[in-house]
Design a protein around this motif. Structure first.
Motif, PDB file in Angstrom:
ATOM      1  N   TRP A 168     -17.886  27.392  -7.474  1.00 53.19           N
ATOM      2  CA  TRP A 168     -17.374  27.559  -6.102  1.00 53.19           C
ATOM      3  C   TRP A 168     -16.373  28.705  -5.997  1.00 53.19           C
ATOM      4  N   PRO A 169     -15.325  28.775  -6.834  1.00 52.23           N
ATOM      5  CA  PRO A 169     -14.407  29.910  -6.712  1.00 52.23           C
ATOM      6  C   PRO A 169     -14.969  31.204  -7.284  1.00 52.23           C
ATOM      7  N   ALA A 170     -16.072  31.119  -8.044  1.00 51.81           N
ATOM      8  CA  ALA A 170     -16.636  32.332  -8.659  1.00 51.81           C
ATOM      9  C   ALA A 170     -17.613  33.059  -7.736  1.00 51.81           C
ATOM     10  N   PHE A 171     -18.230  32.353  -6.807  1.00 53.67           N
ATOM     11  CA  PHE A 171     -19.205  33.008  -5.930  1.00 53.67           C
ATOM     12  C   PHE A 171     -18.627  34.211  -5.165  1.00 53.67           C
ATOM     13  N   PRO A 172     -17.392  34.152  -4.655  1.00 51.53           N
ATOM     14  CA  PRO A 172     -16.851  35.351  -4.003  1.00 51.53           C
ATOM     15  C   PRO A 172     -16.761  36.557  -4.920  1.00 51.53           C
ATOM     16  N   LEU A 173     -16.502  36.326  -6.212  1.00 44.30           N
ATOM     17  CA  LEU A 173     -16.459  37.438  -7.160  1.00 44.30           C
ATOM     18  C   LEU A 173     -17.850  38.041  -7.345  1.00 44.30           C
ATOM     19  N   LEU A 174     -18.845  37.188  -7.374  1.00 45.14           N
ATOM     20  CA  LEU A 174     -20.226  37.674  -7.441  1.00 45.14           C
ATOM     21  C   LEU A 174     -20.559  38.519  -6.221  1.00 45.14           C
ATOM     22  N   LEU A 175     -20.210  38.031  -5.035  1.00 45.21           N
ATOM     23  CA  LEU A 175     -20.506  38.768  -3.809  1.00 45.21           C
ATOM     24  C   LEU A 175     -19.735  40.083  -3.750  1.00 45.21           C
ATOM     25  N   ASN A 176     -18.501  40.079  -4.201  1.00 43.69           N
ATOM     26  CA  ASN A 176     -17.722  41.320  -4.246  1.00 43.69           C
ATOM     27  C   ASN A 176     -18.374  42.353  -5.161  1.00 43.69           C
ATOM     28  N   GLU A 177     -18.884  41.884  -6.314  1.00 50.32           N
ATOM     29  CA  GLU A 177     -19.518  42.798  -7.258  1.00 50.32           C
ATOM     30  C   GLU A 177     -20.806  43.377  -6.668  1.00 50.32           C
ATOM     31  N   VAL A 178     -21.596  42.539  -6.009  1.00 51.27           N
ATOM     32  CA  VAL A 178     -22.809  43.027  -5.357  1.00 51.27           C
ATOM     33  C   VAL A 178     -22.451  44.069  -4.303  1.00 51.27           C
ATOM     34  N   ASP A 179     -21.429  43.780  -3.508  1.00 45.95           N
ATOM     35  CA  ASP A 179     -21.011  44.708  -2.459  1.00 45.95           C
ATOM     36  C   ASP A 179     -20.503  46.029  -3.054  1.00 45.95           C
ATOM     37  N   ARG A 180     -19.710  45.935  -4.129  1.00 39.38           N
ATOM     38  CA  ARG A 180     -19.150  47.138  -4.764  1.00 39.38           C
ATOM     39  C   ARG A 180     -20.254  48.050  -5.281  1.00 39.38           C
ATOM     40  N   ILE A 181     -21.188  47.479  -6.002  1.00 36.07           N
ATOM     41  CA  ILE A 181     -22.253  48.295  -6.607  1.00 36.07           C
ATOM     42  C   ILE A 181     -23.215  48.803  -5.539  1.00 36.07           C
ATOM     43  N   THR A 182     -23.493  47.974  -4.530  1.00 40.48           N
ATOM     44  CA  THR A 182     -24.374  48.404  -3.441  1.00 40.48           C
ATOM     45  C   THR A 182     -23.782  49.636  -2.751  1.00 40.48           C
ATOM     46  N   LYS A 183     -22.496  49.616  -2.494  1.00 42.01           N
ATOM     47  CA  LYS A 183     -21.858  50.763  -1.831  1.00 42.01           C
ATOM     48  C   LYS A 183     -21.913  52.005  -2.721  1.00 42.01           C
ATOM     49  N   MET A 184     -21.806  51.829  -4.014  1.00 43.07           N
ATOM     50  CA  MET A 184     -21.876  52.963  -4.940  1.00 43.07           C
ATOM     51  C   MET A 184     -23.274  53.601  -4.933  1.00 43.07           C
ATOM     52  N   LYS A 185     -24.299  52.753  -4.801  1.00 41.72           N
ATOM     53  CA  LYS A 185     -25.669  53.222  -4.896  1.00 41.72           C
ATOM     54  C   LYS A 185     -26.195  53.792  -3.581  1.00 41.72           C
ATOM     55  N   LYS A 186     -25.609  53.394  -2.481  1.00 39.96           N
ATOM     56  CA  LYS A 186     -26.112  53.840  -1.166  1.00 39.96           C
ATOM     57  C   LYS A 186     -25.707  55.290  -0.896  1.00 39.96           C
ATOM     58  N   LYS A 240     -34.798  38.120   7.437  1.00 41.34           N
ATOM     59  CA  LYS A 240     -36.117  38.464   7.989  1.00 41.34           C
ATOM     60  C   LYS A 240     -36.145  39.831   8.657  1.00 41.34           C
ATOM     61  N   ASP A 241     -35.082  40.193   9.336  1.00 35.69           N
ATOM     62  CA  ASP A 241     -35.094  41.395  10.176  1.00 35.69           C
ATOM     63  C   ASP A 241     -34.227  42.508   9.614  1.00 35.69           C
ATOM     64  N   LYS A 242     -34.163  42.589   8.291  1.00 35.52           N
ATOM     65  CA  LYS A 242     -33.324  43.594   7.651  1.00 35.52           C
ATOM     66  C   LYS A 242     -34.111  44.274   6.539  1.00 35.52           C
ATOM     67  N   LYS A 243     -33.790  45.517   6.253  1.00 34.50           N
ATOM     68  CA  LYS A 243     -34.454  46.269   5.198  1.00 34.50           C
ATOM     69  C   LYS A 243     -33.413  46.830   4.233  1.00 34.50           C
ATOM     70  N   GLY A 244     -33.841  47.027   2.993  1.00 31.64           N
ATOM     71  CA  GLY A 244     -32.977  47.663   2.015  1.00 31.64           C
ATOM     72  C   GLY A 244     -31.862  46.796   1.483  1.00 31.64           C
ATOM     73  N   PHE A 245     -32.010  45.481   1.584  1.00 31.20           N
ATOM     74  CA  PHE A 245     -30.946  44.581   1.139  1.00 31.20           C
ATOM     75  C   PHE A 245     -30.985  44.379  -0.380  1.00 31.20           C
ATOM     76  N   ALA A 246     -29.848  43.933  -0.901  1.00 31.17           N
ATOM     77  CA  ALA A 246     -29.740  43.591  -2.322  1.00 31.17           C
ATOM     78  C   ALA A 246     -30.299  42.197  -2.566  1.00 31.17           C
ATOM     79  N   THR A 247     -30.617  41.927  -3.819  1.00 29.81           N
ATOM     80  CA  THR A 247     -31.200  40.648  -4.230  1.00 29.81           C
ATOM     81  C   THR A 247     -30.433  40.098  -5.418  1.00 29.81           C
ATOM     82  N   ILE A 248     -30.153  38.796  -5.392  1.00 28.88           N
ATOM     83  CA  ILE A 248     -29.563  38.097  -6.532  1.00 28.88           C
ATOM     84  C   ILE A 248     -30.607  37.144  -7.091  1.00 28.88           C
ATOM     85  N   VAL A 249     -31.000  37.347  -8.343  1.00 24.83           N
ATOM     86  CA  VAL A 249     -31.849  36.392  -9.045  1.00 24.83           C
ATOM     87  C   VAL A 249     -30.924  35.373  -9.696  1.00 24.83           C
TER      88      VAL A 249
END
Length: 273
Positions: free
Chosen positions: A255-273, A56-65
């Motif tokens: 369950w064990p794959a979700f951390p890989l998804l989050l890592n990928e989101v974090d990696r690409i987000t850092k590249m784009k920022k 609610k109180d954050k801007k510019g966040f990533a989104t997972i569909v």
């Protein structure tokens, strides 16, 4: 190459800064087709809705569909618990199901939901350049189809290359077995046609992270399908295709794959920022 993943990888992902300090809001059953289309078709009105969970109180966040699994014949939209409170928006999508509809209706729905994210996420504070598309099993198939075959999003005047990343979990890369069932083709007979992600390999696609269960425990050939997609993407000149095999886990390997998804989101987000 078969990837041997340690159990501890489940805990080794980077949380987005200040995620735990944010409050989160969920809005449910938002139609992703326009009012005229929804009003004209009772099944679209019933099924073609999404839930959005966002800080609610954050801007510019990533989104997972996120597209649910269920063989294109069942399942319900969800906001996976493992993705909550990570500083991200999660969009859980329902779509029409066989036998009430046939291909390509559910792919059309997936594209409409992704288009809704592009057109509306800034209203919630999200960054439209950081929209990731993911899902499990049938949902992984839909994610791949929408991201690799550009025609589906083009119907909504959106370039599929604007997707920040594709992360299908145990998704078909050949033509889905339910599509084959609709045509009277048995599940053991592989088909690669325009309704197969493999048909749409291209060098300029968004980053593609493929994740499957153990090849000896997965549904028939699912690891090998994804390995072939990885190989053909690389042969086509795509430099950002990666495949992970979750040793010791079968088809329900989220369950064990979700951390890989989050890592990928974090990696690409850092590249784009």
């Amino acid at each position: 190459m078969k990837n041997v993943l340690l159990f501890t990888i489940s805990f080794c992902f980077v949380l987005i800064a200040n995620a735990q300090n944010s409050s989160y809001v969920t809005e449910s059953n938002i139609p992703y087709y326009n009012a005229a289309i929804s009003a004209a078709d009772a099944y679209i009105n019933e099924r073609c809705v999404l839930d959005i969970y966002y800080p609610k109180d954050k801007k510019g966040f990533a989104t997972i569909v996120w597209f649910h699994g269920g063989g294109l014949t069942g399942g319900e939209k969800e906001i996976p618990e493992a993705l909550k409170e990570k500083g991200l928006a999660i969009i859980g999508v329902n779509y029409r199901l066989y036998p009430k509809v046939k291909a390509p209706s559910y792919i059309e729905d997936a594209a409409a939901a992704v288009a809704w994210a592009f057109n509306h996420i800034d209203e919630y504070g999200g960054d439209p350049s950081l929209i990731f598309v993911s899902g499990h099993s049938a949902g992984g198939y839909l994610a791949s189809m929408v991201g690799l075959d550009k025609s589906w999003l083009a119907e909504h005047q959106i370039d599929a290359n604007l997707i920040a990343g594709l992360i299908p979990f145990s998704g078909h890369t050949i033509t889905h077995f339910t599509v084959r069932e609709e045509r009277g083709i048995p599940g053991t007979q592989p088909v690669v046609d325009e309704l197969a992600p493999l048909y749409h390999v291209r060098a300029d696609a968004p980053p593609l992270l493929l994740i499957t269960g153990d090849r000896e425990m997965e549904m028939l050939g699912r690891y090998e399908e994804n390995a072939y997609l990885m190989r053909m993407m690389k042969e086509a000149g795509h430099t950002e295709t990666t495949l992970y095999e979750m040793d010791g886990y079968g088809h329900n390997m989220t369950w064990p794959a979700f951390p890989l998804l989050l890592n990928e989101v974090d990696r690409i987000t850092k590249m784009k920022k």
